[in-house]
Design an enzyme around this catalytic site. Sequence first.
Site, PDB file in Angstrom:
ATOM      1  NE  ARG A 172      19.136  51.213  56.546  1.00  0.00           N
ATOM      2  CZ  ARG A 172      20.449  51.416  56.518  1.00  0.00           C
ATOM      3  NH1 ARG A 172      21.085  52.276  57.157  1.00  0.00           N
ATOM      4  NH2 ARG A 172      20.940  50.237  56.071  1.00  0.00           N
ATOM      5  CB  SER A 191      16.792  45.553  54.319  1.00  0.00           C
ATOM      6  OG  SER A 191      18.120  45.517  53.873  1.00  0.00           O
ATOM      7  CD  GLU A 238      15.934  49.553  56.042  1.00  0.00           C
ATOM      8  OE1 GLU A 238      16.479  48.805  56.649  1.00  0.00           O
ATOM      9  OE2 GLU A 238      16.188  49.916  54.989  1.00  0.00           O
TER      10      GLU A 238
HETATM   11  C1  LIG Z   1      16.304  46.577  46.699  1.00  0.00           C
HETATM   12  C2  LIG Z   1      16.423  47.574  47.748  1.00  0.00           C
HETATM   13  C3  LIG Z   1      17.622  47.347  48.520  1.00  0.00           C
HETATM   14  C4  LIG Z   1      17.786  48.617  49.465  1.00  0.00           C
HETATM   15  N1  LIG Z   1      18.967  48.634  50.266  1.00  0.00           N
HETATM   16  C5  LIG Z   1      19.330  49.580  51.258  1.00  0.00           C
HETATM   17  C6  LIG Z   1      20.275  49.464  51.794  1.00  0.00           C
HETATM   18  O1  LIG Z   1      21.208  48.863  51.659  1.00  0.00           O
HETATM   19  N2  LIG Z   1      20.609  50.341  52.729  1.00  0.00           N
HETATM   20  C7  LIG Z   1      19.675  51.518  53.027  1.00  0.00           C
HETATM   21  O2  LIG Z   1      19.773  52.431  53.808  1.00  0.00           O
HETATM   22  N3  LIG Z   1      18.303  51.339  52.024  1.00  0.00           N
HETATM   23  C8  LIG Z   1      18.206  50.202  51.372  1.00  0.00           C
HETATM   24  N4  LIG Z   1      16.956  50.424  50.531  1.00  0.00           N
HETATM   25  C9  LIG Z   1      15.999  51.182  50.960  1.00  0.00           C
HETATM   26  C10 LIG Z   1      16.215  52.661  50.209  1.00  0.00           C
HETATM   27  O3  LIG Z   1      17.247  53.312  50.613  1.00  0.00           O
HETATM   28  C11 LIG Z   1      15.127  53.560  50.764  1.00  0.00           C
HETATM   29  O4  LIG Z   1      13.687  52.949  50.333  1.00  0.00           O
HETATM   30  C12 LIG Z   1      15.218  54.793  50.362  1.00  0.00           C
HETATM   31  O5  LIG Z   1      14.402  55.758  50.993  1.00  0.00           O
HETATM   32  C13 LIG Z   1      14.680  55.228  48.971  1.00  0.00           C
HETATM   33  O6  LIG Z   1      14.834  56.366  48.613  1.00  0.00           O
HETATM   34  P1  LIG Z   1      14.238  57.127  46.981  1.00  0.00           P
HETATM   35  O7  LIG Z   1      14.493  58.464  47.100  1.00  0.00           O
HETATM   36  O8  LIG Z   1      14.459  56.046  46.139  1.00  0.00           O
HETATM   37  O9  LIG Z   1      12.478  56.706  47.557  1.00  0.00           O
HETATM   38  P2  LIG Z   1      11.372  57.832  47.707  1.00  0.00           P
HETATM   39  O10 LIG Z   1      10.199  56.740  47.788  1.00  0.00           O
HETATM   40  O11 LIG Z   1      11.270  58.731  46.360  1.00  0.00           O
HETATM   41  O12 LIG Z   1      11.477  58.528  48.930  1.00  0.00           O
HETATM   42  C14 LIG Z   1      11.832  57.798  50.305  1.00  0.00           C
HETATM   43  C15 LIG Z   1      11.035  58.689  51.456  1.00  0.00           C
HETATM   44  O13 LIG Z   1      11.575  60.159  51.369  1.00  0.00           O
HETATM   45  C16 LIG Z   1      10.447  60.862  51.133  1.00  0.00           C
HETATM   46  N5  LIG Z   1      11.290  61.870  50.433  1.00  0.00           N
HETATM   47  C17 LIG Z   1      11.696  61.905  49.019  1.00  0.00           C
HETATM   48  N6  LIG Z   1      12.348  63.295  48.667  1.00  0.00           N
HETATM   49  C18 LIG Z   1      12.027  63.993  49.748  1.00  0.00           C
HETATM   50  C19 LIG Z   1      12.394  65.407  49.950  1.00  0.00           C
HETATM   51  N7  LIG Z   1      12.874  66.015  48.985  1.00  0.00           N
HETATM   52  N8  LIG Z   1      12.072  65.936  51.047  1.00  0.00           N
HETATM   53  C20 LIG Z   1      11.686  65.259  52.185  1.00  0.00           C
HETATM   54  N9  LIG Z   1      11.150  63.853  52.253  1.00  0.00           N
HETATM   55  C21 LIG Z   1      11.555  63.674  50.829  1.00  0.00           C
HETATM   56  C22 LIG Z   1       9.420  60.329  50.358  1.00  0.00           C
HETATM   57  O14 LIG Z   1       8.365  60.879  50.565  1.00  0.00           O
HETATM   58  C23 LIG Z   1       9.578  59.040  50.970  1.00  0.00           C
HETATM   59  O15 LIG Z   1       8.902  58.911  52.174  1.00  0.00           O
HETATM   60  C24 LIG Z   1      16.812  49.354  49.592  1.00  0.00           C
HETATM   61  C25 LIG Z   1      15.559  49.513  48.920  1.00  0.00           C
HETATM   62  C26 LIG Z   1      15.453  48.453  47.965  1.00  0.00           C
HETATM   63  C27 LIG Z   1      14.102  48.328  47.134  1.00  0.00           C
END
Ligand SMILES: Cc1cc2nc3c(=O)[nH]c(=O)nc-3n(C[C@H](O)[C@H](O)[C@H](O)COP(=O)(O)OP(=O)(O)OC[C@H]3O[C@@H](n4cnc5c(N)ncnc54)[C@H](O)[C@@H]3O)c2cc1C
Length: 185
Positions: A39, A89, A164
């Site tokens: 992570r 998580s 996390e």
């Molecule tokens: C119900 C649930 C279950 C989950 N299960 C898992 C799991 O099994 N395994 C796991 O690994 N994770 C899990 N997660 C966590 C999830 O993978 C992370 O929260 C992930 O970062 C979400 O990505 P996003 O693009 O949707 O979120 P966002 O909030 O859009 O992005 C996450 C981060 O990345 C940054 N970011 C976005 N785009 C860019 C870019 N182009 N360049 C640089 N930085 C950028 C954002 O600023 C932010 O800090 C879970 C989350 C939830 C809510």
Amino acid sequence: MNGGSQRKGIAANVCEVRSVGGSGHTISRDVDECEFGYRKSVFQTNDEIITSVRMRFQPRHRAEIHSEMLTILTDRSSKFPRKQPNCGSVFKSNPTMYADVGPPGAVIERLGFKGKRIGGAMVSPQHANFIVNTGNARARDVLALIAEIDEATRSSTGHRLDAEVGFVSTDGRIVPANTVQLEMP
Ligand SMILES: Cc1cc2nc3c(=O)[nH]c(=O)nc-3n(C[C@H](O)[C@H](O)[C@H](O)COP(=O)(O)OP(=O)(O)OC[C@H]3O[C@@H](n4cnc5c(N)ncnc54)[C@H](O)[C@@H]3O)c2cc1C
């Protein structure tokens, strides 16, 4: 953040990441330069915006991939709370702690936290490494539960948990939720 599941992370398929830095210049990194870990990647602490990723995959039969996806999704559906809102998580699985006492969910469950509530936040009765919103949870309720679990785990196992889940402070910084000290009015 090198998202993953089943003890695998997306970094295993990454060849190259291109990003744009604060001054507008393009940077290209091969997978080693991304400093991927559990992570974790270099992009969590720099101000770059990822613009493209080159990935490599092993060709396989579509039906085989589909069947594996369904198996994983079914497994996740039975283990994780899907109907109640939650923040994913809560604690990272630390390999040293895993080898010693097991994954965070199992440790938190053994400590009796399943179903424990503070305000509107509750440790999921389904999976102890998830905190669900029962309807009116405030950030401070979730943070208080995280702090209690962290402290109980430390005193019972000697291992410190690392959240996390990130907390976005009012100045825009994202910090692990277990490092936050909120003023509790
Ligand atoms: C119900 C649930 C279950 C989950 N299960 C898992 C799991 O099994 N395994 C796991 O690994 N994770 C899990 N997660 C966590 C999830 O993978 C992370 O929260 C992930 O970062 C979400 O990505 P996003 O693009 O949707 O979120 P966002 O909030 O859009 O992005 C996450 C981060 O990345 C940054 N970011 C976005 N785009 C860019 C870019 N182009 N360049 C640089 N930085 C950028 C954002 O600023 C932010 O800090 C879970 C989350 C939830 C809510």
